[in-house]
Design an enzyme around this catalytic site. Structure first.
Site, PDB file in Angstrom:
ATOM      1  N   LYS A 144       0.713  -1.093   0.120  1.00  0.00           N
ATOM      2  CA  LYS A 144       0.121   0.012   0.011  1.00  0.00           C
ATOM      3  C   LYS A 144       0.954   1.122  -0.138  1.00  0.00           C
ATOM      4  CE  LYS A 144      -1.648  -2.173   3.599  1.00  0.00           C
ATOM      5  NZ  LYS A 144      -2.432  -2.596   4.920  1.00  0.00           N
ATOM      6  N   GLY A 145       2.016   1.154   0.505  1.00  0.00           N
ATOM      7  CA  GLY A 145       2.856   2.386   0.619  1.00  0.00           C
ATOM      8  C   GLY A 145       2.974   3.232  -0.632  1.00  0.00           C
ATOM      9  N   GLU A 195       8.093   2.636  -6.821  1.00  0.00           N
ATOM     10  CA  GLU A 195       8.167   2.234  -5.366  1.00  0.00           C
ATOM     11  C   GLU A 195       8.252   3.367  -4.475  1.00  0.00           C
ATOM     12  OE1 GLU A 195       7.895   0.095  -3.139  1.00  0.00           O
ATOM     13  OE2 GLU A 195       9.474  -1.612  -3.295  1.00  0.00           O
ATOM     14  N   ASP A 196       7.718   3.538  -3.243  1.00  0.00           N
ATOM     15  CA  ASP A 196       8.128   4.560  -2.374  1.00  0.00           C
ATOM     16  C   ASP A 196       9.371   4.613  -1.711  1.00  0.00           C
ATOM     17  OD1 ASP A 196       7.673   1.978  -1.104  1.00  0.00           O
ATOM     18  OD2 ASP A 196       6.194   2.744   0.504  1.00  0.00           O
ATOM     19  N   ASP A 236      15.433   0.377   0.387  1.00  0.00           N
ATOM     20  CA  ASP A 236      15.962   0.225   1.616  1.00  0.00           C
ATOM     21  C   ASP A 236      17.152  -0.907   1.207  1.00  0.00           C
ATOM     22  OD1 ASP A 236      16.816   0.462   4.262  1.00  0.00           O
ATOM     23  OD2 ASP A 236      15.226  -0.786   4.952  1.00  0.00           O
ATOM     24  N   LYS A 278      17.320   4.694   0.505  1.00  0.00           N
ATOM     25  CA  LYS A 278      18.472   4.655   1.740  1.00  0.00           C
ATOM     26  C   LYS A 278      19.722   3.928   1.188  1.00  0.00           C
ATOM     27  CE  LYS A 278      15.126   4.577   5.443  1.00  0.00           C
ATOM     28  NZ  LYS A 278      14.689   3.422   6.515  1.00  0.00           N
ATOM     29  N   VAL A 285      11.790   6.300   8.707  1.00  0.00           N
ATOM     30  CA  VAL A 285      10.755   7.680   8.612  1.00  0.00           C
ATOM     31  C   VAL A 285       9.339   7.088   8.135  1.00  0.00           C
ATOM     32  CG1 VAL A 285      12.672   8.783   7.769  1.00  0.00           C
ATOM     33  CG2 VAL A 285      11.393   7.485   6.126  1.00  0.00           C
ATOM     34  N   ASP A 299       4.611   3.446   6.674  1.00  0.00           N
ATOM     35  CA  ASP A 299       4.193   3.270   7.639  1.00  0.00           C
ATOM     36  C   ASP A 299       4.941   3.014   8.956  1.00  0.00           C
ATOM     37  OD1 ASP A 299       4.415   0.700   6.408  1.00  0.00           O
ATOM     38  OD2 ASP A 299       3.299   0.145   8.101  1.00  0.00           O
TER      39      ASP A 299
HETATM   40  P1  IMP Z   1      13.728  -3.408   1.150  1.00  0.00           P
HETATM   41  O1  IMP Z   1      14.465  -2.457   0.292  1.00  0.00           O
HETATM   42  O2  IMP Z   1      13.594  -4.802   0.608  1.00  0.00           O
HETATM   43  O3  IMP Z   1      14.682  -3.421   2.353  1.00  0.00           O
HETATM   44  O4  IMP Z   1      12.437  -2.964   1.680  1.00  0.00           O
HETATM   45  C1  IMP Z   1      11.805  -1.770   1.396  1.00  0.00           C
HETATM   46  C2  IMP Z   1      10.561  -1.660   2.088  1.00  0.00           C
HETATM   47  O5  IMP Z   1      10.501  -1.493   3.542  1.00  0.00           O
HETATM   48  C3  IMP Z   1       9.717  -0.268   1.356  1.00  0.00           C
HETATM   49  O6  IMP Z   1       8.784  -0.530   0.472  1.00  0.00           O
HETATM   50  C4  IMP Z   1       8.867   0.178   2.838  1.00  0.00           C
HETATM   51  O7  IMP Z   1       7.622  -0.525   2.799  1.00  0.00           O
HETATM   52  C5  IMP Z   1       9.700  -0.496   3.989  1.00  0.00           C
HETATM   53  N1  IMP Z   1      10.412   0.541   4.552  1.00  0.00           N
HETATM   54  C6  IMP Z   1      11.999   0.557   4.594  1.00  0.00           C
HETATM   55  N2  IMP Z   1      12.484   1.672   5.181  1.00  0.00           N
HETATM   56  C7  IMP Z   1      11.171   2.165   5.675  1.00  0.00           C
HETATM   57  C8  IMP Z   1      11.102   3.439   6.563  1.00  0.00           C
HETATM   58  O8  IMP Z   1      12.129   4.074   6.951  1.00  0.00           O
HETATM   59  N3  IMP Z   1       9.924   3.662   6.968  1.00  0.00           N
HETATM   60  C9  IMP Z   1       8.666   2.852   6.607  1.00  0.00           C
HETATM   61  N4  IMP Z   1       8.797   1.941   5.930  1.00  0.00           N
HETATM   62  C10 IMP Z   1      10.100   1.347   5.382  1.00  0.00           C
HETATM   63 MG    MG Z   2       5.539  -0.648   4.822  1.00  0.00          MG
END
Ligand code: IMP
Ligand code: MG
Length: 189
Positions: free
Chosen positions: A54-55, A110-111, A114, A142, A164, A170
């Site tokens: 949903k992000g 994508e929002d 990470d 990030k 954040v 969320d």
């Molecule tokens: P990754 O890149 O697989 O580690 O996951 C990324 C997802 O983790 C994003 O789409 C977000 O839903 C969640 N996420 C990562 N960092 C944050 C944050 O700082 N706040 C809220 N959600 C986050």
């Molecule tokens: Mg999330």
């Protein structure tokens, strides 16, 4: 005493935020720039924007209105096998796309990137459906947390290694409707 938070936001949320990292107007301005760039790059290719619920809801809605060319949008939903460890980015598709990707110019929206594990997994999955092209538009990045090499073609903001919330992001399903991106007080976590 921190200065008051901008805009009408829920009182309980306002109490939980220690500081605003990116103001609403800065987010909107950057999205307008990204939208103009995408429109310029894709022209009459009628790109298909794909997002994961949903992000990405808020970013997608604002981005699409800033891309002034014909386009289409579709969504998928996923659940991580383990939200705690994130199990090396392995996810389960709980709602798949309705649009065939064969021959389409796909922009994966994508929002946040990470570690990049989730995105990496999904990009490989979508690639097996033979799109004509597949690029990534991400609002927040990030880079210091990256575990797999992913370079988004369109990037909004680089963030420090902080958790954040707001603008779709969320904490336990809360804070998504904040118009800015902020940092939670330790006691709110
Ligand atoms: P990754 O890149 O697989 O580690 O996951 C990324 C997802 O983790 C994003 O789409 C977000 O839903 C969640 N996420 C990562 N960092 C944050 C944050 O700082 N706040 C809220 N959600 C986050
Ligand atoms: Mg999330």
């Amino acid at each position: 005493m921190a200065r008051p938070l901008p805009g009408p936001i829920p009182e309980t949320y306002a109490r939980d935020i220690s500081r605003v990292l990116i103001e609403s107007e800065a987010i909107q301005q950057r999205i307008r720039e990204m939208g103009a760039q995408i429109a310029y790059d894709y022209g009459d290719l009628r790109p298909l924007f794909v997002g994961v619920l949903k992000g990405v809801l808020f970013f997608m809605a604002d981005l699409l209105r800033a891309v002034h060319i014909p386009l289409e949008v579709d969504f998928m939903a996923i659940s991580s096998y383990s939200p705690e460890t994130r199990e090396h980015g392995v996810v389960r598709i709980t709602k798949d796309l309705e649009t065939p990707l064969q021959g389409r110019h796909v922009i994966f929206v994508e929002d946040m990137i990470d570690t990049g594990l989730t995105l990496n997994y999904l990009l490989r999955l979508l690639q097996t459906r033979n799109p004509a092209s597949l690029h990534v538009a991400v609002l927040f990045d990030k880079p210091s947390r990256r575990l797999v090499d992913i370079k988004p073609r369109y990037l909004g903001f680089r963030l420090p290694d902080l958790f954040v919330v707001g603008y779709g992001l969320d904490y336990r399903e809360q804070y998504r409707n904040l118009p800015f991106v902020g940092v939670l007080k330790p006691e709110a976590l």
